[in-house]
Design a protein around this motif. Structure first.
Motif, PDB file in Angstrom:
ATOM      1  N   CYS A 123      38.843  28.636   2.788  1.00 48.27           N
ATOM      2  CA  CYS A 123      40.113  28.281   2.145  1.00 48.27           C
ATOM      3  C   CYS A 123      40.446  29.352   1.116  1.00 48.27           C
ATOM      4  N   CYS A 146      38.037  24.535   6.127  1.00 47.14           N
ATOM      5  CA  CYS A 146      37.052  25.301   5.357  1.00 47.14           C
ATOM      6  C   CYS A 146      35.676  24.643   5.531  1.00 47.14           C
ATOM      7  N   ASN A 192      33.103  24.871   3.787  1.00 47.80           N
ATOM      8  CA  ASN A 192      32.453  24.481   2.532  1.00 47.80           C
ATOM      9  C   ASN A 192      33.065  23.215   1.918  1.00 47.80           C
ATOM     10  N   CYS A 193      34.381  23.208   1.719  1.00 46.67           N
ATOM     11  CA  CYS A 193      35.000  22.086   0.990  1.00 46.67           C
ATOM     12  C   CYS A 193      35.826  21.171   1.884  1.00 46.67           C
ATOM     13  N   CYS A 212      35.051  29.339  -2.158  1.00 48.31           N
ATOM     14  CA  CYS A 212      34.117  28.859  -1.135  1.00 48.31           C
ATOM     15  C   CYS A 212      33.349  30.013  -0.483  1.00 48.31           C
TER      16      CYS A 212
HETATM   17 ZN   LIG Z   1      36.907  25.739   0.763  1.00 50.58          ZN
END
Ligand SMILES: [Zn+2]
Length: 214
Positions: free
Chosen positions: A185, A166, A168-169, A190
């Motif tokens: 994810c 992912c 973002n995270c 996200c």
């Molecule tokens: Zn994520």
């Protein structure tokens, strides 16, 4: 007592979002958030009390994979350390796969197998370890061993080629979408954060770069 504040911790909710990985092995990797940002990286298992809570929630959210098996958290700090070493080996193995495609690194595979061997070595030698969907209701499996088995099931071309990171995270997840187009994810977490961030960046009329978007 001055140490009261150290003992107080905010328990997190192990909800469906935290099981976005699609397999127990990846959900366990994802107990570390923002892995690729040293200043934001956070390990939820640093608070050891979260481990049995994760195990309990995994039984619910990974019911299909576990077939109703019950997960037993590590019994002491040595076993916890062994499980966390396995978690890091799972991460190294599949994070590289997610980036480089359906192959595994020799060293990462060896580390994964040897960490898994440490855990399975502790089990009664005659114990049958479920590898397929024919798991038994009520069977008790150590959490670490269950994550190892979950990781073993991921080592096949069709599944390896669907593992993603992912943006973002930095969680790992399996993209089971038909056209392999899942970008996050969890779109509701996200995906929405990224959308809001792009909106914010546009409003700032092009000042600065969006580091998080790839
Ligand atoms: Zn994520």
């Amino acid at each position: 007592m001055h140490f009261t504040s150290y003992n107080f911790s905010m328990a997190i909710e192990w909800n469906e979002h935290r099981f976005s990985g699609g397999a127990l092995a990846l959900d366990m990797v994802n107990t570390v958030i923002y892995r690729e940002m040293p200043d934001r990286r956070f390990d939820r298992f640093e608070d050891r009390e979260e481990i049995p809570r994760f195990a309990e929630a995994a039984v619910r959210y990974r019911a299909e994979e576990l077939g109703g098996a019950v997960l037993m958290p590590p019994g002491n700090e040595t076993e916890t350390g062994e499980m966390l070493s396995l978690r890091e080996a799972i991460n190294a193995l599949f994070r590289r796969t997610a980036i480089e495609g359906a192959a595994v690194g020799a060293g990462a595979l060896a580390a994964f197998l040897s960490r898994g061997a440490v855990l399975t070595h502790r089990l009664p030698p005659e114990m049958a370890l479920p590898l397929g969907p024919d798991l038994r209701e009520g069977k008790i499996l150590p959490l670490g061993a269950a994550a190892f088995l979950s990781g073993l099931r991921l080592i096949q071309p069709e599944r390896l080629s669907r593992i993603r990171v992912c943006p973002n995270c930095h969680w790992l997840y399996i993209d089971n979408s038909r056209n392999r187009s899942r970008r996050w994810c969890d779109m509701n977490v996200c995906g929405n954060r990224a959308k809001a961030k792009r909106h914010y960046e546009r409003k700032r009329a092009g000042t600065g770069k969006d580091r998080a978007s790839h």
